[in-house]
Enzyme design. Sequence first.
Site, PDB file in Angstrom:
ATOM      1  N   GLN A 102       0.841  -1.199   0.000  1.00 57.55           N
ATOM      2  CA  GLN A 102       0.000   0.000   0.000  1.00 57.55           C
ATOM      3  C   GLN A 102       0.879   1.254   0.000  1.00 57.55           C
ATOM      4  O   GLN A 102       1.674   1.470   0.917  1.00 57.55           O
ATOM      5  CB  GLN A 102      -0.918   0.017   1.228  1.00 57.55           C
ATOM      6  CG  GLN A 102      -1.909   1.161   1.218  1.00 57.55           C
ATOM      7  CD  GLN A 102      -2.762   1.182   2.480  1.00 57.55           C
ATOM      8  OE1 GLN A 102      -2.305   1.618   3.525  1.00 57.55           O
ATOM      9  NE2 GLN A 102      -3.993   0.698   2.380  1.00 57.55           N
ATOM     10  N   TYR A 171      -5.732  11.332   3.862  1.00 62.20           N
ATOM     11  CA  TYR A 171      -4.350  11.395   3.410  1.00 62.20           C
ATOM     12  C   TYR A 171      -4.279  12.163   2.089  1.00 62.20           C
ATOM     13  O   TYR A 171      -5.297  12.572   1.537  1.00 62.20           O
ATOM     14  CB  TYR A 171      -3.762   9.994   3.303  1.00 62.20           C
ATOM     15  CG  TYR A 171      -3.609   9.309   4.641  1.00 62.20           C
ATOM     16  CD1 TYR A 171      -3.038   9.980   5.723  1.00 62.20           C
ATOM     17  CD2 TYR A 171      -4.026   7.997   4.839  1.00 62.20           C
ATOM     18  CE1 TYR A 171      -2.899   9.362   6.966  1.00 62.20           C
ATOM     19  CE2 TYR A 171      -3.887   7.364   6.069  1.00 62.20           C
ATOM     20  CZ  TYR A 171      -3.323   8.051   7.126  1.00 62.20           C
ATOM     21  OH  TYR A 171      -3.181   7.443   8.343  1.00 62.20           O
ATOM     22  N   ARG A 219      -7.667   2.483  -3.115  1.00 59.65           N
ATOM     23  CA  ARG A 219      -8.555   2.469  -1.951  1.00 59.65           C
ATOM     24  C   ARG A 219      -9.230   3.823  -1.829  1.00 59.65           C
ATOM     25  O   ARG A 219      -8.588   4.835  -1.553  1.00 59.65           O
ATOM     26  CB  ARG A 219      -7.757   2.150  -0.682  1.00 59.65           C
ATOM     27  CG  ARG A 219      -8.641   2.061   0.559  1.00 59.65           C
ATOM     28  CD  ARG A 219      -7.856   1.541   1.741  1.00 59.65           C
ATOM     29  NE  ARG A 219      -8.726   1.378   2.898  1.00 59.65           N
ATOM     30  CZ  ARG A 219      -8.356   0.802   4.055  1.00 59.65           C
ATOM     31  NH1 ARG A 219      -7.134   0.341   4.188  1.00 59.65           N
ATOM     32  NH2 ARG A 219      -9.207   0.696   5.042  1.00 59.65           N
TER      33      ARG A 219
END
Length: 220
Positions: A102, A171, A219
């Site tokens: 990730q 983020y 994601r």
Amino acid sequence: MYNNLFKAISLADLKVKNRIVMPGMGTNFASENGYVTDQLKNYYEERAKGGAGLIITEVTCVDAPVGKALARQLCADDDKFIPGLCELARAIKAHGAKAVLQLHHAGRATSSKFTGHQPVAPSPIASPGGEVPRELTFNEIQELIIRFADAANRARKAEFDAVELHCTHNYLLAQFLSAASNRRNDNYGGGLENRARLLLEILAAVKRQTGNNYPVLVRL
């Protein structure tokens, strides 16, 4: 360009032994300078032994230290991390699971007290209770695109089966997508097409680096 990009992504083939997926979850088990540790490797190997078909690692920084969210966070922003990441991928895959790295940048969701740098973001808008970030310049955005693509290629070299772009949880990539945190006046702000531009350009850059058949998850 984007139509061709999505055609390319559709060629990717990732066969998983079952429908059990372990999503990325932070452990703080990496070393303070971003290397894989025995504790981290053993943690993921135990999850693979448990029978998961697909294991997605915790956040892996593409631009340390400014992009870090954890004190002991994995890094993939330099070739020196490839050997350790390879050990991690092999530990997961030894038990039949597919391994996904990730890729992550914290953006404004960090602190200068923690990283030693003022946080960066699409716009100088703080998270609730957070520090006011510095707005990324156009040239810095171009550098970040390269950093994500280079990190993805390191994951491929380390024998990970795929990468995942972390675009949620406040983020950096999520900050660009959201009109609440992205108030830019250039090609990376404004309407949805512009706010999504960074993500789409990173996807295109990743595909150029890793090839059309290397799977990329997003994601959201």
